[in-house]
Design a protein around this motif. Structure first.
Motif, PDB file in Angstrom:
ATOM      1  N   LYS A 147       7.197  -9.113  -2.261  1.00  0.00           N
ATOM      2  CA  LYS A 147       5.670  -9.874  -2.252  1.00  0.00           C
ATOM      3  C   LYS A 147       5.014  -9.095  -1.136  1.00  0.00           C
ATOM      4  CE  LYS A 147       7.854 -14.329  -3.500  1.00  0.00           C
ATOM      5  NZ  LYS A 147       7.967 -15.820  -3.249  1.00  0.00           N
ATOM      6  N   PHE A 148       5.179  -8.081  -0.862  1.00  0.00           N
ATOM      7  CA  PHE A 148       4.624  -7.406   0.232  1.00  0.00           C
ATOM      8  C   PHE A 148       3.683  -6.337  -0.503  1.00  0.00           C
ATOM      9  CE2 PHE A 148       8.607  -8.466   2.069  1.00  0.00           C
ATOM     10  CZ  PHE A 148       8.010  -9.336   3.195  1.00  0.00           C
ATOM     11  N   GLU A 149       2.485  -5.982   0.279  1.00  0.00           N
ATOM     12  CA  GLU A 149       1.543  -4.799  -0.383  1.00  0.00           C
ATOM     13  C   GLU A 149       2.212  -3.541  -0.175  1.00  0.00           C
ATOM     14  OE1 GLU A 149      -3.102  -3.428   0.495  1.00  0.00           O
ATOM     15  OE2 GLU A 149      -2.300  -5.232   1.626  1.00  0.00           O
ATOM     16  N   ASN A 150       2.262  -2.638  -1.047  1.00  0.00           N
ATOM     17  CA  ASN A 150       2.874  -1.455  -1.329  1.00  0.00           C
ATOM     18  C   ASN A 150       4.379  -1.519  -0.638  1.00  0.00           C
ATOM     19  OD1 ASN A 150       0.532  -0.208  -1.617  1.00  0.00           O
ATOM     20  ND2 ASN A 150      -0.001  -0.188   0.406  1.00  0.00           N
ATOM     21  N   GLY A 151       4.984  -2.548  -0.926  1.00  0.00           N
ATOM     22  CA  GLY A 151       6.285  -2.737  -0.592  1.00  0.00           C
ATOM     23  C   GLY A 151       6.827  -2.573   1.092  1.00  0.00           C
ATOM     24  N   GLU A 152       5.662  -2.908   1.824  1.00  0.00           N
ATOM     25  CA  GLU A 152       6.107  -2.721   3.339  1.00  0.00           C
ATOM     26  C   GLU A 152       5.716  -4.160   4.127  1.00  0.00           C
ATOM     27  OE1 GLU A 152       4.406   1.110   5.117  1.00  0.00           O
ATOM     28  OE2 GLU A 152       3.165  -0.196   6.518  1.00  0.00           O
ATOM     29  N   TRP A 153       6.465  -4.209   4.947  1.00  0.00           N
ATOM     30  CA  TRP A 153       6.528  -5.268   5.842  1.00  0.00           C
ATOM     31  C   TRP A 153       6.846  -4.932   7.422  1.00  0.00           C
ATOM     32  CZ3 TRP A 153      10.342  -4.142   2.607  1.00  0.00           C
ATOM     33  CH2 TRP A 153      11.766  -4.421   3.303  1.00  0.00           C
ATOM     34  N   THR A 154       6.671  -6.089   8.129  1.00  0.00           N
ATOM     35  CA  THR A 154       7.094  -5.914   9.649  1.00  0.00           C
ATOM     36  C   THR A 154       8.244  -6.817   9.817  1.00  0.00           C
ATOM     37  OG1 THR A 154       4.751  -5.450  10.230  1.00  0.00           O
ATOM     38  CG2 THR A 154       6.303  -6.367  11.983  1.00  0.00           C
ATOM     39  N   ALA A 155       9.373  -6.209  10.331  1.00  0.00           N
ATOM     40  CA  ALA A 155      10.574  -6.937  10.667  1.00  0.00           C
ATOM     41  C   ALA A 155      11.079  -6.915  11.944  1.00  0.00           C
ATOM     42  CB  ALA A 155      11.638  -6.423   9.700  1.00  0.00           C
ATOM     43  N   GLN A 156      11.386  -7.990  12.527  1.00  0.00           N
ATOM     44  CA  GLN A 156      12.288  -8.146  13.774  1.00  0.00           C
ATOM     45  C   GLN A 156      13.757  -7.403  13.795  1.00  0.00           C
ATOM     46  OE1 GLN A 156       8.946  -8.340  15.349  1.00  0.00           O
ATOM     47  NE2 GLN A 156      10.571  -8.901  16.727  1.00  0.00           N
ATOM     48  N   LYS A 179       8.554  -1.454  11.278  1.00  0.00           N
ATOM     49  CA  LYS A 179       8.030  -1.448   9.825  1.00  0.00           C
ATOM     50  C   LYS A 179       9.051  -0.755   8.854  1.00  0.00           C
ATOM     51  CE  LYS A 179       3.611  -2.146  10.033  1.00  0.00           C
ATOM     52  NZ  LYS A 179       2.641  -3.057   9.131  1.00  0.00           N
ATOM     53  N   LEU A 180       9.475  -1.899   7.835  1.00  0.00           N
ATOM     54  CA  LEU A 180      10.221  -1.443   6.654  1.00  0.00           C
ATOM     55  C   LEU A 180       9.533  -1.194   5.535  1.00  0.00           C
ATOM     56  CD1 LEU A 180      13.301  -3.924   7.681  1.00  0.00           C
ATOM     57  CD2 LEU A 180      12.816  -1.688   8.223  1.00  0.00           C
ATOM     58  N   LYS A 181       9.918  -0.240   4.553  1.00  0.00           N
ATOM     59  CA  LYS A 181       9.278  -0.165   3.356  1.00  0.00           C
ATOM     60  C   LYS A 181      10.372   0.078   2.303  1.00  0.00           C
ATOM     61  CE  LYS A 181       5.341   2.604   1.403  1.00  0.00           C
ATOM     62  NZ  LYS A 181       4.306   3.655   1.744  1.00  0.00           N
ATOM     63  N   ALA A 182      10.078  -0.673   1.339  1.00  0.00           N
ATOM     64  CA  ALA A 182      10.917  -0.665  -0.027  1.00  0.00           C
ATOM     65  C   ALA A 182      10.707   0.666  -0.625  1.00  0.00           C
ATOM     66  CB  ALA A 182      10.748  -1.756  -0.963  1.00  0.00           C
ATOM     67  N   PRO A 183      11.877   1.200  -1.562  1.00  0.00           N
ATOM     68  CA  PRO A 183      11.788   2.600  -2.101  1.00  0.00           C
ATOM     69  C   PRO A 183      10.854   2.068  -3.398  1.00  0.00           C
ATOM     70  CG  PRO A 183      13.861   1.533  -2.532  1.00  0.00           C
ATOM     71  CD  PRO A 183      13.168   0.853  -1.272  1.00  0.00           C
ATOM     72  N   LYS A 184      10.147   3.053  -4.095  1.00  0.00           N
ATOM     73  CA  LYS A 184       9.330   2.873  -5.211  1.00  0.00           C
ATOM     74  C   LYS A 184       9.839   2.006  -6.390  1.00  0.00           C
ATOM     75  CE  LYS A 184       6.422   6.799  -4.650  1.00  0.00           C
ATOM     76  NZ  LYS A 184       5.755   8.255  -5.235  1.00  0.00           N
ATOM     77  N   ILE A 185      11.160   2.247  -6.464  1.00  0.00           N
ATOM     78  CA  ILE A 185      11.858   1.398  -7.530  1.00  0.00           C
ATOM     79  C   ILE A 185      11.852  -0.204  -7.371  1.00  0.00           C
ATOM     80  CG2 ILE A 185      14.083   1.458  -6.701  1.00  0.00           C
ATOM     81  CD1 ILE A 185      15.098   1.933  -9.560  1.00  0.00           C
TER      82      ILE A 185
END
Length: 499
Positions: A173-182, A161-167
């Motif tokens: 384009k991901f909900e809460n800036g979080e997505w699943t990556a390989q 799981k990766l998550k973008a900082p608030k800024i």
């Protein structure tokens, strides 16, 4: 004995059971590196060079842009296989411009949200071909671990799981800036994924050379080095664009970070006993002039009689052509089926600052020039063999691509290294009717909101100034089969396999 993929038999190197550490220094070029080493400004690089092997002419990929080059290095293929055509290209299937972050104005036009999504997710999970495997994936099949530090080309076999900082969350384009990556077994990319939990990246999207070095030192200190580690030091590219290709300030700065890494061992010689070290550049730079009018080739002026698609939106029904500029090279897309490609070629040939104009016709590649008359046509397979043991059929003016043909039907390359394979790779990298254009040294292309680099340097082209970069190898006596990025994957895996 170990049989390599190319049929070459090599001895097992006793040192090859060591972890491989590949440090990619963005925009490291042979001449400034050699000057820095000879004048004792870079002790670490000098030590590795004098205690290992040095190659000044490694051939990268084309276009000479980092995402394409890194994809070639990691997959061992050119863009016709890995399908990353450049930093900026047009997806004819979905009718949209793909931009991984070429510059502030162009990124703003295309849209921050779309560009960030392209770079962080689509590059690895949709655009990088699933038909090729990279070093991380190959090692994972063998139950071996690998690490990626600061590279935007990172696809691996581990779900994370990766998550973008608030800024940045509103720009994804991901909900809460979080997505699943390989990702690879160990993965570091700025604030999105850190090896050191308390590490603080100095850049949001990635880390500078100090941060990258700290992440690597942590792995060494904790005895967590995997079989393969790929680190990128990105700092130098922006400075070279501004200061020109001879600037050495950041080579010295990065060398200090490499010194700190080597200092973690009882001696630098011990570091070579423990690991295999590789230092490689990714692209060179060509110096640019000071005049806006003379230095920039304005594609919109060349094709002023045509309706040009705007990069901030999907093409309209009446749009006829589209431009995707990668500094000193560009893709010119023909959207209107009624337009003859020959008509566009004729307009381009009037521009003497364009040295290569190429297009494909089935398996054939045609090349003309704004500098020279005539045409060369070639295709894969035939009676002519080049230095990489590739076979070609060729007709026409060889000097357009600075090719030399000997009596025994052997091809050698001049100003455009591995030109036949690299140019064909770009032309077959994605679908559509398009032309590839290459600016001669000193010039770059301009279209809508394109970044330019007057009185500095730029890259992207097929020319040797951007295509030949240095490689230092220390800790093993084995050499790559050929001096090309596309040969590095098999070379590294063979080193690790011989454990």
């Amino acid at each position: 004995m170990n049989l390599e993929d190319g049929g070459r038999i090599v001895k097992k190197d006793k040192s090859s059971n060591k972890p491989v550490i590949l440090l990619n220094i963005d925009s490291l070029m042979p001449q400034p590196l050699e000057i820095a080493v000879q004048t004792d400004q870079t002790p670490a690089l000098k030590f590795l060079m004098e205690n290992g092997m040095y190659f000044s002419n490694m051939v990268n990929s084309f276009p000479t842009m980092s995402v394409t080059i890194d994809s070639s290095l990691l997959t061992g293929t050119y863009p016709d296989k890995h399908q990353i055509p450049g930093l900026h290209w047009f997806d004819t299937r979905n009718l949209q411009f793909i931009n991984y972050g070429t510059g502030l104005r162009e990124t703003f036009r295309i849209g921050w949200r779309r560009s960030i999504h392209n770079m962080l997710y689509q590059l690895n999970h949709e655009h990088l071909s699933s038909q090729v495997t990279n070093i991380y994936e190959e090692l994972a099949k063998k139950q071996l671990h690998s690490a990626s530090i600061n590279s935007f080309v990172y696809r691996g076999n581990k779900t994370q799981k990766l998550k973008a900082p608030k800024i940045l969350r509103t720009f994804t384009k991901f909900e809460n800036g979080e997505w699943t990556a390989q990702v690879p077994s160990i993965f570091s990319l700025g604030t999105f994924s850190k090896i050191r939990k308390k590490g603080f990246p100095t850049q949001i999207a990635a880390g500078n050379c100090k941060y990258t070095a700290k992440e690597l030192r942590y792995l060494i200190r904790k005895n967590k080095l995997p079989s393969f580690t790929f680190c990128i030091f990105q700092d130098m590219d922006a400075r070279i664009h501004l200061k020109g290709p001879t600037d050495k300030k950041l080579i010295k700065k990065i060398d200090k970070e490499i010194q700190k890494i080597l200092n973690m061992y009882p001696s630098w010689e011990k570091a070579l006993e423990k690991n295999i070290w590789m230092i490689i550049g990714d692209n060179g730079h060509a110096a640019t002039g000071t005049s806006y009018r003379k230095g920039l080739i304005n594609l919109r002026k060349i094709f002023k009689q045509f309706k040009v698609a705007q990069i901030q939106r999907r093409p309209k029904n009446n749009d006829q052509i589209a431009f995707c500029v990668n500094q000193r090279m560009a893709y010119i897309y023909i959207l209107d089926k009624e337009i003859s490609i020959r008509k566009l070629i004729e307009l381009l040939q009037r521009e003497s600052r364009i040295d290569v104009i190429a297009w494909k016709d089935g398996e054939d590649v045609h090349v003309v020039s704004g500098m020279k008359s005539g045409m060369i046509t070639y295709r894969n397979g035939g009676i002519y063999t080049d230095i990489y043991n590739q076979n070609w059929s060729i007709n026409g003016q060889l000097d357009i691509l600075d090719l030399t043909l000997t009596k025994n039907q052997f091809i050698s390359y001049g100003d455009y290294p591995d030109a036949l394979a690299r140019l064909s790779g770009a032309l077959h990298s994605h679908e559509g009717r398009f032309i590839v254009v290459n600016a001669k040294p000193g010039y770059e292309f301009e279209a809508q909101s394109t970044p330019f680099h007057l009185n500095g340097a730029a890259h992207g082209s097929l020319h040797r100034q951007e295509s030949l970069v240095p490689l230092i190898i220390a800790g093993t006596n084995e050499k790559p089969l050929h001096r090309r990025f596309v040969d590095m994957k098999n070379y590294i895996i063979n080193l690790i396999d011989s454990n």
